[in-house]
Enzyme design. Structure first.
Site, short mmCIF file in Angstrom:
data_model
loop_
_atom_site.label_atom_id
_atom_site.label_comp_id
_atom_site.label_asym_id
_atom_site.label_seq_id
_atom_site.Cartn_x
_atom_site.Cartn_y
_atom_site.Cartn_z
N GLU A 192 0.88 -1.17 0.00
CA GLU A 192 0.00 0.00 0.00
C GLU A 192 0.91 1.21 0.00
O GLU A 192 1.53 1.54 1.01
CB GLU A 192 -0.91 -0.03 1.24
CG GLU A 192 -2.12 0.88 1.14
CD GLU A 192 -1.81 2.27 1.60
OE1 GLU A 192 -1.54 3.12 0.72
OE2 GLU A 192 -1.82 2.52 2.81
N CYS A 230 -1.61 8.84 2.46
CA CYS A 230 -1.46 8.25 1.12
C CYS A 230 -2.65 8.51 0.24
O CYS A 230 -2.52 8.55 -0.99
CB CYS A 230 -1.20 6.75 1.25
SG CYS A 230 -2.52 5.85 2.10
#
Length: 464
Positions: A192, A230
């Site tokens: 991720e 993110c």
């Protein structure tokens, strides 16, 4: 305590031995651990908030919204779904994660699937790392779940061990090292990573719609840890004819949200450490980038603070437009027609998320069919992360694999195929192989899904 290879090997050996005992496979164990994790979160809200404040300057409300509440919601959802047949076999896992939800959210899925786990928190958030290391053993089964702290040397030692699954969240640069180490043992990896998540802002004709969209852009950029998320917005694409209006509205909303002096407001996070503070300052030192600043730009090194900064059409080849910003800088890129934003996005690495504010159904369809990203959200930001029924993950340079809710369980499970057949009498066709009759029997076998007959006809059993 010094962490060396011998210590890690022994820890891994003990975890594997405990896994083989079968203790983690029972539904009772999994439910007990998820319940204990909920207790950990609920009974330590103040300690979690304090850790996040020490590392990032996070306001308690932001800490609850992004971390405490999100973890509790995810654990509660998994607890309600943990009666899962063990035909889905677990695997032993290593979780390499950053603060705080990114460590505990994957852990929820690993527990729900009956795994033993090693958590390596990020050394760049020492208060959160210390909290996890000191608190998790008080609530969770230390025979199955362990926290190992340390820097890059410890991470390298961990990667030398043989794992059944590695989950990593962080930068593409470090992910390459993780992938390289995993490849030596053919270990499956979930990454991720983030990337430059764009927001497409269409020329909404209703002023109220446009204002609401800009509010959500401000929240999606500076709300999550001052851009250090993110899935936060990295840059905005907008038609040139409305760019001036966008800039003025952004300024107005930023001042309303964070005050005329954001440093004194105490409601916006600081930069996580000196290294990233310096990196962000260097992005602004490019003369052409500095010339594009239309709001903000001030920095305060003592508190590692950078105020919300808006850039209008910085050079596209500058670092601020080629690297993930991961901070409070927001470039606005103008296009002649909003449809050109699709080509712009496609010319760059695939992002973790695309946000688009539009009522144009044709544009929506084009975004969905002509772009590639981990997720697409229309007319809002980041809400997809909180939806347990949607998978969360990237594609290409923004990562691969997925988690959240049932998808976390799937990530930390192996679906073993199991079939039971009876020993009842079956038809034994006796005729020359590959005859016309055999072809007809083959058609019949597929039509009736009669696998025993199918095996015979395919010639896997011979008759004289």
């Amino acid at each position: 305590m010094e962490i060396n290879g011998e210590f890690l090997e022994e820890s891994v050996r003990e975890l594997r031995q405990y896994f083989r005992s079968g203790s983690t496979r029972s539904v009772t164990w999994r439910k007990n651990q998820l319940t204990a994790l909920l207790d950990l979160v609920h009974k330590n809200e103040d300690a979690i908030s304090e850790s996040l404040y020490q590392d990032l300057g996070k306001h308690p409300v932001e800490a609850f919204r992004d971390e405490i509440g999100a973890i509790g919601k995810s654990a509660t959802y998994s607890l309600s779904c943990s009666d899962i047949p063990l035909l889905f076999f677990p695997a032993k896992g290593e979780v390499l994660a950053e603060p705080l939800v990114l460590a505990l959210d994957p852990l929820i899925g690993a527990i729900a699937a009956g795994n033993v786990v090693v958590i390596k928190p990020s050394e760049q958030a020492p208060a959160c790392s210390s909290f996890l290391a000191n608190t998790i053993p008080r609530y969770l089964d230390s025979n199955a779940i362990r926290v190992i702290e340390g820097g890059a040397a410890v991470s390298q030692q961990l990667l030398l061990q043989k794992w059944d699954k590695i989950f990593f969240t962080g930068s593409p640069r470090v992910a390459r090292f993780v992938m390289s180490a995993a490849a030596k043992n053919l270990t499956p990896v979930t990454l991720e990573l983030g990337g430059k998540c764009p927001a497409i802002l269409d020329s909404l004709t209703n002023p109220s719609d446009f204002k609401l969209a800009v509010k959500r852009i401000v929240g999606g950029k500076w709300g999550p840890c001052s851009g250090q998320a993110c899935i936060g917005i990295d840059y905005v694409l907008v038609e040139e004819k409305v760019s001036s209006h966008l800039v003025e509205l952004l300024k107005k909303i930023v001042r309303r949200f964070y005050g005329d002096n954001p440093l004194e407001s105490k409601v916006i996070s600081r930069i996580v450490n000196k290294q990233n503070f310096t990196r962000l300052c260097n992005l602004l030192k490019d003369p052409l980038v500095a010339a594009s600043i239309v709001h903000g730009g001030s920095v305060e090194e003592k508190h590692l603070f950078i105020e919300p900064t808006i850039l209008l059409d910085p050079p596209l080849d500058a670092d601020v437009m080629t690297e993930e910003i991961f901070g409070p800088l927001l470039p606005i890129i103008t296009v002649n027609k909003i449809g050109e934003s699709i080509e712009f996005i496609n010319s760059r690495p695939k992002p973790l998320a695309i946000y688009a504010f539009t009522k144009d159904e044709t544009l929506k369809r084009r975004i969905l069919t002509e772009t590639s990203s981990g997720s697409v959200t229309f007319n809002d930001t980041m809400v997809q992360f909180l939806c347990d029924t949607l998978p969360f993950g990237g594609v290409g340079q923004s990562g691969f694999g997925r988690y959240h809710g049932k998808y976390s369980f799937d990530t930390f499970s192996h679906e073993k195929a199991v079939m039971h057949r009876s020993l009842c009498l079956e038809i034994e066709p006796r005729y020359p192989p590959w005859s016309k009759f055999k072809l007809e029997f083959l058609r019949l076998a597929y039509k009736l899904n009669y696998f025993g007959l199918l095996l015979h006809i395919l010639g896997l059993k011979r008759y004289k």
